[in-house]
Design a protein around this motif. Structure first.
Motif, short mmCIF file in Angstrom:
data_model
loop_
_atom_site.label_atom_id
_atom_site.label_comp_id
_atom_site.label_asym_id
_atom_site.label_seq_id
_atom_site.Cartn_x
_atom_site.Cartn_y
_atom_site.Cartn_z
N PHE A 184 0.85 -1.20 0.11
CA PHE A 184 0.06 0.02 -0.08
C PHE A 184 0.75 1.29 0.04
CE2 PHE A 184 -2.70 -3.30 1.77
CZ PHE A 184 -3.98 -3.21 1.17
N GLY A 185 2.07 1.16 0.18
CA GLY A 185 3.06 2.16 0.29
C GLY A 185 3.11 2.89 1.63
N ASN A 186 2.92 2.05 2.53
CA ASN A 186 3.25 2.49 3.82
C ASN A 186 4.41 2.00 4.46
OD1 ASN A 186 0.06 3.07 3.95
ND2 ASN A 186 -0.29 1.00 4.72
N ALA A 187 5.08 3.05 5.09
CA ALA A 187 6.37 2.73 5.64
C ALA A 187 6.32 2.64 7.00
CB ALA A 187 7.45 3.85 5.21
N GLY A 188 6.88 1.49 7.47
CA GLY A 188 7.20 0.96 8.91
C GLY A 188 8.43 1.62 9.31
N LEU A 189 8.58 2.33 10.39
CA LEU A 189 9.62 3.16 10.92
C LEU A 189 10.23 2.04 12.31
CD1 LEU A 189 8.58 6.55 11.08
CD2 LEU A 189 9.49 5.21 9.23
N ASN A 190 11.58 2.37 12.62
CA ASN A 190 12.18 1.83 13.64
C ASN A 190 12.09 2.49 14.91
OD1 ASN A 190 13.79 3.92 12.96
ND2 ASN A 190 15.56 3.20 13.66
N VAL A 191 10.89 2.92 15.25
CA VAL A 191 10.38 3.62 16.54
C VAL A 191 9.16 3.15 16.99
CG1 VAL A 191 9.43 5.66 17.45
CG2 VAL A 191 10.82 5.69 15.46
N SER A 192 9.54 2.07 18.20
CA SER A 192 8.58 1.55 19.20
C SER A 192 7.59 2.25 19.73
CB SER A 192 9.21 0.50 20.01
OG SER A 192 9.82 1.25 21.17
N HIS A 193 6.32 1.76 20.40
CA HIS A 193 5.50 2.50 21.20
C HIS A 193 6.21 3.09 22.40
CE1 HIS A 193 1.78 3.19 23.21
NE2 HIS A 193 2.44 2.57 24.22
N ALA A 194 7.08 2.59 22.89
CA ALA A 194 7.72 3.09 24.30
C ALA A 194 8.58 4.17 23.91
CB ALA A 194 8.60 2.18 24.75
N GLU A 195 9.21 4.24 22.41
CA GLU A 195 9.95 5.14 22.15
C GLU A 195 9.43 6.61 21.79
OE1 GLU A 195 14.01 3.13 20.32
OE2 GLU A 195 12.03 2.66 19.23
N VAL A 196 8.09 6.49 21.71
CA VAL A 196 7.33 7.98 21.19
C VAL A 196 7.29 8.71 22.58
CG1 VAL A 196 5.02 8.69 20.44
CG2 VAL A 196 6.15 6.54 19.30
N ALA A 197 7.31 8.14 23.79
CA ALA A 197 7.07 8.92 24.94
C ALA A 197 8.14 10.12 25.03
CB ALA A 197 7.11 7.88 26.01
N ALA A 245 1.98 6.81 6.40
CA ALA A 245 1.11 6.52 5.31
C ALA A 245 0.45 7.69 4.79
CB ALA A 245 -0.03 5.38 5.92
N ILE A 246 -0.36 7.66 3.61
CA ILE A 246 -1.21 8.65 3.07
C ILE A 246 -2.51 7.67 2.59
CG2 ILE A 246 -1.82 9.81 0.77
CD1 ILE A 246 1.17 10.43 0.33
N ASN A 247 -3.43 8.41 3.24
CA ASN A 247 -4.88 7.96 3.25
C ASN A 247 -5.45 7.65 1.83
OD1 ASN A 247 -7.63 7.03 3.69
ND2 ASN A 247 -8.35 9.07 3.88
N ARG A 248 -5.41 6.24 1.35
CA ARG A 248 -5.72 6.15 0.10
C ARG A 248 -4.84 6.69 -0.90
NH1 ARG A 248 -12.38 6.29 -0.51
NH2 ARG A 248 -12.84 5.96 1.82
N GLY A 249 -3.26 6.67 -0.53
CA GLY A 249 -2.37 6.98 -1.39
C GLY A 249 -1.05 6.04 -1.13
N ASP A 250 -0.02 6.63 -1.79
CA ASP A 250 1.15 5.60 -1.60
C ASP A 250 2.35 6.58 -1.08
OD1 ASP A 250 3.61 4.38 -2.11
OD2 ASP A 250 2.72 3.43 -3.90
N ALA A 251 2.48 6.51 0.42
CA ALA A 251 3.42 7.38 1.08
C ALA A 251 4.86 7.07 0.46
CB ALA A 251 3.59 7.34 2.61
N ALA A 252 5.17 5.96 0.24
CA ALA A 252 6.47 5.55 -0.27
C ALA A 252 6.96 6.13 -1.25
CB ALA A 252 6.58 3.77 -0.31
N ALA A 253 6.10 6.03 -2.28
CA ALA A 253 6.39 6.59 -3.90
C ALA A 253 6.30 8.14 -3.64
CB ALA A 253 5.03 6.17 -4.69
N THR A 254 5.54 8.83 -2.77
CA THR A 254 5.28 10.17 -2.74
C THR A 254 6.64 10.89 -2.01
OG1 THR A 254 2.90 9.93 -2.96
CG2 THR A 254 3.85 12.20 -1.94
N LEU A 255 6.97 10.38 -0.93
CA LEU A 255 7.97 10.82 -0.29
C LEU A 255 9.37 10.30 -0.59
CD1 LEU A 255 5.42 11.70 1.41
CD2 LEU A 255 6.72 11.37 3.66
N GLY A 256 9.56 9.43 -1.38
CA GLY A 256 10.73 8.52 -1.77
C GLY A 256 11.16 7.79 -0.60
#
Length: 268
Positions: A184-197, A245-256
């Motif tokens: 879907f072009g969604n990009a998973g990052l190396n940031v866990s739930h705990a690291e957002v705090a 992500a982009i809602n109904r779009g492709d974040a990977a392609a749009t942001l490179g």
């Protein structure tokens, strides 16, 4: 109960590779229940295979889990079978593909080199160890064979592992890296739930993304439909790590975005 066998590979479905591996397993252990996690790992992408295996296995019963993403097939790299601390068995090449999974399940209790396993098929092809080494070993283990009899013992400390980049805070921003992208072009990052705090990123708030010198405005959202079609979001994915992500779009392609792309997230 019929033993569970799972498969994860980069074989795809255009060729006979997956079907032949199924056949080898069922020829040895007819009672096996085979679950195909995926055969769509991008070719040769060991780290992505390791991440998918780590994320998927907690949702599957204990069994024998075979994984093959093996760009070094036919070389001196080992084939291995390992027993995790929780009892589940992993079979595949010793290239780090299995490492995130065994870390997830408490480490390695026992490891063996199956390159010359008595369970392998003869003659062994130099280019199809999935059929000739990993599948038959997997099947024999599923049928109840002892792991110690499948090969020669290996010191777990000598096994190859995958190293993941670490997120860090810098100049008021959270520096992250793309680990995987999906169809879907969604990009998973190396940031866990705990690291957002403590980063200042709050649900519903605006987030500035800096990628390759360009800046984009996103919303830290709960799900895709929280923003309008075409808008950018940062969200916590199904495995409790940050994603873009982009809602109904492709974040990977749009942001490179591609694996290892660095981006900086800042609250706005």
């Amino acid at each position: 109960m019929n033993p569970l066998v799972t498969l994860l590979t980069d074989y795809g479905h255009d060729d006979d590779f997956v079907g032949v591996c199924h056949g080898v397993i069922l020829g040895i252990c007819r009672e096996a229940r085979i679950v195909d996690i995926t055969h769509g790992i991008p070719r040769y992408q060991v780290r992505q295979g390791a991440l998918v295996l780590r994320n998927a296995l907690p949702y599957l019963p204990e069994g024998v889990h075979m994984a093959v993403v093996d760009p070094q097939v036919g070389t001196e790299r080992r084939g291995i079978a390992v027993r995790c601390a929780d009892g589940r068995l992993l079979v595949g090449p010793d290239n780090g593909l299995l490492s995130l999974a065994w870390q997830r399940f408490g480490g390695v209790d026992l490891a063996v080199d199956i390159s010359r396993s008595p369970h392998r098929l003869e003659p062994v092809s130099a280019t199809f160890h999935g059929r000739d080494v990993f599948a038959p070993v997997t099947a024999h283990l599923a049928a109840g064979a002892e792991l110690a009899d499948a090969g020669d013992p290996v010191d777990p400390a000598q096994l190859a592992s995958v190293e993941l980049p670490q997120a860090r805070t810098e100049d008021g921003g959270l520096v992250a890296h793309v680990l995987v992208t999906d169809r879907f072009g969604n990009a998973g990052l190396n940031v866990s739930h705990a690291e957002v705090a403590g980063t200042g990123l709050n649900l519903g708030g605006a987030v500035e993304l800096e990628v390759k010198g360009e800046r984009f405005l996103a919303t830290y959202a709960h799900t895709f439909a929280d923003v309008k079609t075409g808008e950018l979001i940062v969200y916590e994915d199904a495995y409790r790590t940050l994603a873009v992500a982009i809602n109904r779009g492709d974040a990977a392609a749009t942001l490179g975005l591609e694996p290892d792309t660095e981006l900086v997230l800042r609250p706005r």
